[in-house]
Design an enzyme around this catalytic site. Sequence first.
Site, PDB file in Angstrom:
ATOM      1  N   ASP A 162      20.173 -14.413  24.399  1.00 18.07           N
ATOM      2  CA  ASP A 162      18.898 -15.059  24.804  1.00 18.07           C
ATOM      3  C   ASP A 162      19.033 -15.007  26.475  1.00 18.07           C
ATOM      4  OD1 ASP A 162      18.533 -15.977  22.537  1.00 18.07           O
ATOM      5  OD2 ASP A 162      18.774 -18.162  22.773  1.00 18.07           O
ATOM      6  N   SER A 209      23.023   1.608  11.176  1.00 17.38           N
ATOM      7  CA  SER A 209      24.229   2.147  10.075  1.00 17.38           C
ATOM      8  C   SER A 209      23.587   1.962   8.768  1.00 17.38           C
ATOM      9  CB  SER A 209      25.545   1.385  10.237  1.00 17.38           C
ATOM     10  OG  SER A 209      25.957   1.343  11.440  1.00 17.38           O
ATOM     11  N   GLU A 237      13.311  -8.253  25.092  1.00 11.16           N
ATOM     12  CA  GLU A 237      12.754  -9.763  25.632  1.00 11.16           C
ATOM     13  C   GLU A 237      11.945  -9.545  26.984  1.00 11.16           C
ATOM     14  OE1 GLU A 237      15.796 -12.568  25.679  1.00 11.16           O
ATOM     15  OE2 GLU A 237      16.123 -12.312  23.356  1.00 11.16           O
ATOM     16  N   ASP A 296      19.938 -11.789  16.752  1.00 13.68           N
ATOM     17  CA  ASP A 296      19.799 -12.129  17.974  1.00 13.68           C
ATOM     18  C   ASP A 296      20.916 -12.970  18.612  1.00 13.68           C
ATOM     19  OD1 ASP A 296      18.641 -12.224  20.757  1.00 13.68           O
ATOM     20  OD2 ASP A 296      16.742 -12.716  20.273  1.00 13.68           O
TER      21      ASP A 296
END
Length: 793
Positions: A321, A246, A184, A318
Amino acid sequence: MKRSLTLLAVAVAAVAAGATWYAQSKNPLRDGELALLNLQAPVSVRYDSRGVPHIQAQNEADMYRALGFVHAQDRLFQMEMLRRLARGELAEVLGAKLVDTDRLFRTLGIREHADRYAKTFDRNSPAVKALQAYLDGVNQFQDSRPAPVEFDLLGIHKRPFTIEDTVSVAGYMAYSFAAAFRTEPVLTYVRDELGSNYLKAFDLDWHPGGAVAQSLSADDWKNLNSLAHLSQQALVEAGLPQFEGSNAWAVSGSRTASGKPLLAGDPHIRFAAPAVWYEAQLSYPGFELYGHHQALNPYASLGHNKQFAWSLTMFQNDDLDLVAEKVNPDNPEQVWYHGKWVDLQSREETIQVKGAEPVKLTLRRSPHGPIINSALGATAGKTPIAMWWAFLETENPILDAFYQLNRADSLGKARAAVEKIHAPGLNVIWANAGGDIGWWAAAKLPQRPQGSNPNFILDGSTEQADKLGFLPFSANPQEENPERGYIVSANFQPQSPSGAAIPGYYNLADRGARLNERLAQPDVKWDVHNSQALQLDDGTGYGPRLLKPILDDLRAAAADETERALVEQLANWDGNHPLESTAATLFNQLTYELANQAMHDELGDAFFDSLLQTRVLDSALPRLTADARSPWWDKRGSDAVETRAETVKAAWQASLAHLRQSLGADSSQWAWGKAHTLTHSHPLSQQKPLNLLFDVGPFAAPGGHETPNNLSHRVGPAPWSVVYGPSTRRLIDLADGAHGLGINPVGQSGVPFDKHYADQAQAYISGQYLPMLFDQAEVQADSNETLLLNPVK
């Protein structure tokens, strides 16, 4: 002289004998009898030829207590380092150079959360009772047996392992998933300092409503980048597992040779010595499981028996934050939240430092989460940056989830267990002998306000940083028994069943697309043999896709016949990365130079280095080469406007110059295996020459970045060290669940002088598989080592 030589020989022999005795005293005890407190009945631990314990107990508590004991005798130092890293206690044994890492993990709040969360556990629940028995076994080993050699070298004092330690390690594992911390700041810098045209390469929507309202100063940007760098550095230098990606797939009986489902899995984790997984077969009347365990966790993260099997991949959602807070100009301890100034919470903690004075910390928290600037100490910027993290903000009964998953023999039971995993986000791929296959993307998915884009740092003074709740589990991506007869999971962005956007830092689709292409072949019946070839596939469509738009530019850049021949190698390259490939070496060097020539001048040293650590670069480069008009091609600081062709030429010339310097002038010697190697590094190998004692390798490594055999390096100049890859390769055909195949990248033991410390390393890099023994008769035939643990009389 003869007497002197005799005395010298005696002294040398005595030293050698002492060293041999010392080394042998540290080795695990795998044969004989020991008494263990709190056992209700004897427990048999048979070891196979790979050093895997096969535990037979009469009840659940004894089984987990025995697991704790044998796990500790193979991996006690790994347990110690993981809890110290997660709880911010490394400087106490490694000195002042680890203060920054400790400060980071204290700032993340893992320690404080674990201590608070552990108090809420029901000590009488089956999952917690199992954990307590396991930790009792760990502590009994620590109290009664010699300390690992690393304890002696570092002067580590033994202290009990606790439930809080287990929860803290779970927090570290969750944090190692969190790409947002390192991504970010870079994306926000590109948006706010360079502009929206530069964001097009990253395929991110432009959402002004999610922007940081107050402007960040140059010092703020510098410190945000320092934070991203510190986060990455802490994971790299710890020499401990970090989850990266993975592969996993489940094939229904209609598509297999046996007529029963087949499960394949290879979680991609940072390589280290010892390896992340500890294998053990556990049994008591009514329960049997062959599992792969993480340090300080009694429940298998991967497992199988004759009835069912499962594997994991990273969801990549996600769940973290970053939030820029607006500070009260009259009171730096207040921030603007929901229309008023609110006080920041604070607490004091102290880091103990070996050979130096303790370091006192003041850690602050806003309504959005911990203020992570504290991780930078006195150099923190003026704008407080808070971290909202689902791991800290959800109920997250993940330990109970895996306790139940270890026993889930039906779709309903597996689904119910997986629903309890809130953070980190995991894909669970599951199959049973009854014919079912299933996949669930497990996570508590936050609902963000309309227009809020978590790819960027959010504005804490607006509602854009709020969370409106969480989606129900039914809205998570998932499949059960699909008509096509198989499920594949490889970290690509999944399809949302509800249509809701699920932000995340997903991997390229190329790896998953390659697996899907093979699994979709209607005339193939899958078994453990052709599944091995698929797991070991060293190819990718990414390279040819990235190169195709710039092949004419490369042909124009070639200076002579030798260079033109190299360009044609790239043009005809199939994307495979075998050891002998020259094209793979040339492509990976060119990939770095394209990024360097196009992006370094806009980002500067620090942000460019951060970009190289992110997944968004992988997705940006093919879009960049396909867009001749991208502003990234123009070199800042020059009067001319550089074109794609000119920048590609500069990247080509720089690539050849570097390869000639590092690998020799003869391009026929630029073999991939010469430039691409794997070394399993021990946490103490940073201290030379301890690397000679503890590290395993190097090995010439096939595969590469985002190939199915994902022996992956960071984007950068040659030579390349493999950073992460398959932490195990497992294949279980549920027609014969007692004869699954697997491999450990290094060895089962974490004791450097032990015969099982690195006994699988060569087999692993060569692509071999070894049996995961299940039947007791086969275990006994494979090895004659049996440890009998008896109750104290």
